[in-house]
Every structure is written in structure tokens, then in C-alpha cells.
Scaffold this active site. Structure first.
Site, short mmCIF file in Angstrom:
data_model
loop_
_atom_site.label_atom_id
_atom_site.label_comp_id
_atom_site.label_asym_id
_atom_site.label_seq_id
_atom_site.Cartn_x
_atom_site.Cartn_y
_atom_site.Cartn_z
N ASP A 18 0.83 -1.20 0.00
CA ASP A 18 0.00 0.00 0.00
C ASP A 18 0.87 1.25 0.00
OD1 ASP A 18 -2.78 1.22 0.55
OD2 ASP A 18 -1.55 2.09 2.15
N GLU B 45 1.32 -0.70 -5.07
CA GLU B 45 0.32 0.31 -5.43
C GLU B 45 1.06 1.62 -5.72
OE1 GLU B 45 -3.58 2.50 -3.44
OE2 GLU B 45 -1.75 2.25 -2.28
#
Length: 551
Positions: free
Chosen positions: A201, A270
Site C-alpha cells: 500500500d 500500489e
């Protein structure tokens, strides 16, 4: 797929654990709920599950604010539950990928509790601290994605700490070697538990500019992006200095060196930057960085054959030996059936979108509920849970509408998700799209999804082949997938009107003879609706998909 390369072209099904299945009727999904639905997920013919955070957390950002990287939040269960989940998934030949939120923690993490006490404690440099300006104001002009200044005052240190997200999510200082090692140790903890990979993330946010230079202003006509439109001041800057710093590549290489000690384990980054496609290419180059990366380019409101082609071609031109991962939906954006369906519910559109996504070159992330064609759920302000939506209401309604619980049974209490009151409401229209309803309908989105992925597993050219786009009418996305053994023509009609593709256009693309002959036309996946007439035109009804071997 082989042990080490299973991820190349793999289908990764994203589970948002709060909303998949509630096993103890407290209204929140949990690990035992995932275990209960593993057979269902296996039936979809996916290769892996990516599970959003289930770690201990005060849940200010629903698990993306971690207070203990090595413990399960009691809301989701126990470590024994996670071990059971891993074991059952592996028996079903499903890989498990877990989220790792490396750039920031919760302000309730023990590291931050210590770091904030003084400028001299052992973890004083583990977070991004900075002195105020002479007038006491914040060190620079950096903004937080969730609104306002990215700096928060800490009276005990007489300094500000950086938070690129909520003020309860302080940013770690990756310039500190001890911190980097501690992060890697946490990652290895889960590798030893048997996970097959990590979705990283906000990986672009690990490093910040040590000189704390101001971000330059962005012209009004360039203020766009996922959730960062003109109603969010975050869009007013080029974010050159608070993320995507050059040192990030060095840390990625450290991380990859660790991952390589566990054969078959993978990393999926990401990426969100000023040029996300270029960053995806940079972060996946060679064999010592990320295995694959995805960005938000296909998670926007832009929906046209030209935009999809431009996005994929731009990445293909720069990624070299890197590997992409594509997604058209996830837990951060409006559901694709609504976003690209423009508010109209159309099962043919959803079937086509799933087939289109699964036909692109790269690995694929598919968000829970996309196999049902779920639409964005309407959420009233009083029902909102998402701090992003609460802060920016009504211009941006937040992410709750795509996070509502999965509907399993049309007539069961809470659509079969829970016997208790769910943490977000389940709209009646979702109950009508429940799994049990679609299981009974051979023409449902669910059956189309399953059939396509079963067929795709036999088509090596769609898993590993190259991609080349072909000029076509504006509504048609046309490309071929090819390798040394085979070439396949792939067409999608993105419009609600009939479109036509002229086979003569194929002769203009490389390595295709001027006299084009189609081989097998694939219909077993249940998506084919195109026809060929004597004029060498392929007729594509509204939202049609078409696949044929090129001879």
C-alpha cells in the site's frame, strides 16, 4: 503456472475482510468468514486472494492505520484463524497475498508512542519529524490526501510530524536505517507464516524530501486524478517532494532481496505519483525490484476505447521487462459497474468489462463483487464510516459505497452476510444480485465470470503473450495477443449500439498477412456475441466481446 512464476498473468481476487462474510454476527466480516467462502472463491477460477488489512488497528482508516504489524485485530479473529486460512487456501491451490502498509502506522503504534516522547529516545528518528518555521507554522506547504496540512504539532517534542493521510497516520522515516530493518523484519514475519506475497500500500510514500522543499503549484487545468479533483486542495500541487523520491528504489531492492529468499513469494506495488505509468515501469525493471505494480489509471471516470488503449500502450512502451497489473475496481473507488456504466445497470456491459480486464497483458486484480456486477451502493451522510467521505461531503462521498457487504442470499437476513446489523447497509438492489440468485441463472454475470476464467486458463496467449492494439471504430477496443505459437484477435464493443470491425484493419498491423483468415472462434466462455458476414466484417452487438485465433 509454475511455482516461481504463478503470478505472471495471474488473477488476484481482492477480499475486503470487513465485508466478505461475518462468522460471529457482530456485523463485521472476519477471517473465519473468509475461510467459509474459500470454496466459493476457488470456484471462480482465480489464482490468488489479496486480503486488505486485518492487523491490529484503531480502525480510524479501517485497518490501513496499523498499531501492530504482527498481530490480528480481535475484530477479525486470531492468529490461529489466519493459520487455518492459509492452510485451507493452499489446499485449494489458492495463493494468499496480504496488504503491507509500510509508509505509515497508526499513532497508537508502540513505535510512535515512543518516538513522540522526546528527540533523544531510541525511536526518535523512526518518524518524519521537522522543526517549525520561525513563525511557528508548518515546515512547508505539503498537504494531506484526506484534507488540510500534512503536518501535525507534537508539544512534547516541539516539532511537527508528517502525515500524508490522516493525522492519526504518522509517516515513518525511511531515511533511518534502523527503521528500514524493522519494517523488513515485520515483512519476514509473514513470509515465515507462509504468505505468498504482499500488496504494498502507498509504496511511493515511503520517503520524503529531507530538505523539506515546498511542492510547486499545479495549473488549474491539470488538477485531476482519483479523488483529487478540484474539490480537494491536494490536487493543487505537484507532489514531487512528499512522495516518489528516488531513494524508494533502493528500499524496493532491499525488500526484493528479502522476498527472493522465499521462492514463489511476490510483491505488488500500489503506485500513485505524478506520472504513475512511468513509476510503474521504474519500480518493476529488472529482477531486483517489484514483481509487478498497478496504478489508478483504469480506476478513473475515463471510459473509452481510446483512453484504455492509450494507457496500456504508454505503459507497454516503457515497462520493458517489468510486469504490469491491471484493475478497474477496488476498495478505494466507485464500483466500476456504476462508474463506467454511468448509472445504468447492464449485465452485458459488466460481462464485457470483466472479459476486457482479463484479456489485457499483465496480472489482474478483481475486486470482490465484480463477479456479481455490483453497483455503487447509495450511502446517506448519517451512514458514512469513511473519514475521507465525511471530510469532503457532498462533493466527494467517500469510499463506503464500494465497501458494502457481499450479498450471498436474496431472502436471508442481511442478504446472508450476517445475522447482526452490518457495519454498512446492504442496498435492496444488491440482494437482487446475490450469489444464490446468480447461481440459478446460467446467463448471470457470475457464470460468465467463472466460465471466462476457466477458458482463459487454457489460453496461454492471454496469460503470457504480448499485446498489440489495432485501429478500430471509436467504440471498439481491438488488439491481438500473441506469442511464438499463436495469435488471437480480441474485440470489445464499449458502446450500447452495434459496431463493426473490418478485418482488413488487421492487415495493417505487424506480422499479420494481408489475407487474414480466422481460425477457431471462441464461444465456450459465454461472452461471444459477434458474427462474421461475407464482407469480412465482424458485427459486434452492444457490449459484445469477440475472440478468434488468427491463422
Amino acid at each position: 503456472m509454475g511455482q516461481v512464476t504463478w503470478w505472471r498473468g495471474g488473477i488476484i481476487y481482492q477480499v475486503y475482510p470487513r465485508s466478505l462474510m461475518d462468522s460471529n454476527d457482530d456485523g463485521v466480516g472476519d477471517l473465519q468468514g473468509i475461510i467459509a467462502k474459500l470454496d466459493y472463491i476457488s470456484s471462480l477460477n482465480v489464482d490468488a486472494i489479496w486480503i486488505s488489512p486485518f492487523f491490529k488497528s484503531p480502525m480510524k482508516d479501517f485497518g490501513y492505520d496499523i498499531s501492530d504489524y504482527r498481530d490480528i485485530d480481535p475484530m477479525f479473529g486470531t492468529m490461529a484463524d489466519f493459520d487455518e486460512l492459509i492452510n485451507k487456501a493452499h489446499r485449494l491451490d489458492i495463493k494468499i497475498i496480504i496488504d503491507q502498509v509500510l509508509s505509515h502506522t497508526s499513532d497508537q503504534h508502540a513505535w510512535f508512542e515512543e518516538s513522540r516522547q522526546s528527540r533523544t529516545n531510541p525511536k526518535a528518528d523512526w518518524y518524519a519529524w521537522a522543526d517549525p518555521k520561525d513563525d511557528g507554522s508548518a515546515p512547508n506547504n505539503w498537504l494531506a490526501i484526506f484534507g488540510g496540512c500534512a503536518w501535525e504539532w507534537e508539544p512534547r517534542r516541539q516539532q511537527y510530524y508528517l502525515h500524508n493521510f490522516l493525522k492519526s497516520q504518522p509517516d515513518l522515516n525511511f531515511h533511518c536505517a534502523d527503521l528500514r530493518q524493522a519494517v523488513l523484519d515485520n515483512v519476514e514475519f509473514w513470509l515465515k507464516k507462509g504468505v505468498d506475497g504482499f500488496r504494498l500500500d502507498a509504496i511511493t510514500f515511503c520517503y520524503h524530501d529531507e530538505q523539506l522543499r515546498d511542492n510547486p503549484a499545479k495549473p488549474k487545468d491539470q488538477r485531476q486524478g482519483r479523488g483529487f479533483s478540484e474539490d480537494n486542495p491536494y490536487a493543487y500541487q505537484y507532489h514531487y517532494y512528499n512522495n516518489t523520491r528516488p531513494q524508494t528504489v533502493g528500499f524496493i531492492e532491499q525488500l526484493r532481496a528479502l522476498i527472493n529468499r522465499y521462492p514463489g513469494a511476490v510483491t505488488l506495488g500500489e503506485v500513485s505519483s505524478e506520472d504513475s505509468l512511468a513509476t510503474m515501469a521504474e519500480y518493476t525493471q529488472g529482477d531486483d525490484r517489484l514483481h509487478m505494480a498497478y496504478s489508478f489509471e483504469l480506476l478513473t471516470d475515463d471510459f473509452s476505447a481510446a483512453y484504455i488503449r492509450q494507457t496500456v500502450e504508454e505503459l507497454e512502451a516503457s515497462i520493458g521487462d517489468g510486469w504490469p497489473c491491471w484493475a478497474i475496481g477496488n476498495h478505494d473507488v466507485q464500483r466500476v459497474a456504476s462508474r463506467w456504466g454511468k448509472g445504468e445497470t447492464n449485465t452485458d456491459l459488466v460481462k464485457m468489462l470483466n472479459g476486457m480486464l482479463f484479456s489485457l497483458r499483465g496480472s489482474i486484480c478483481s475486486y470482490q463483487g465484480e463477479e456479481l456486477g455490483l453497483t455503487e451502493a447509495p450511502i446517506e451522510f448519517e451512514q458514512l464510516q469513511d473519514p475521507f467521505g465525511i471530510a469532503f461531503w457532498p462533493m466527494f462521498k467517500g469510499r463506503d459505497g464500494c465497501r458494502t457487504p457481499m450479498p450471498w442470499s436474496k431472502t436471508a437476513t442481511q442478504a446472508g452476510f450476517s445475522q447482526g446489523q452490518p457495519w454498512l447497509p446492504i442496498p435492496p438492489e444488491h440482494a437482487n444480485q446475490a450469489v444464490d440468485v446468480q447461481e440459478m441463472d446460467p446467463h448471470s454475470v457470475l457464470h460468465s465470470y467463472r466460465h471466462f476464467l476457466a477458458w482463459r486458463k487454457k489460453q496461454t496467449v492471454l496469460i503470457e503473450g504480448d499485446i498489440e492494439f489495432i485501429d478500430a471504430p471509436p467504440a471498439v477496443l481491438a488488439f491481438k495477443r500473441y506469442n511464438t505459437d499463436k495469435a488471437m484477435l480480441v474485440l470489445f464493443n464499449l458502446a450500447a449500439e452495434t459496431a463493426y470491425f473490418d478485418l482488413d484493419a488487421l492487415a495493417l498491423s505487424s506480422d499479420v498477412p494481408s489475407s487474414v483468415t480466422l481460425g477457431d472462434i471462441h464461444s465456450e466462455h459465454g461472452l461471444l456475441t459477434g458474427e462474421i458476414d461475407g464482407s469480412k466484417q465482424i458485427e459486434l452487438p452492444p457490449f459484445a466481446s469477440f475472440f478468434a485465433d488468427l491463422l
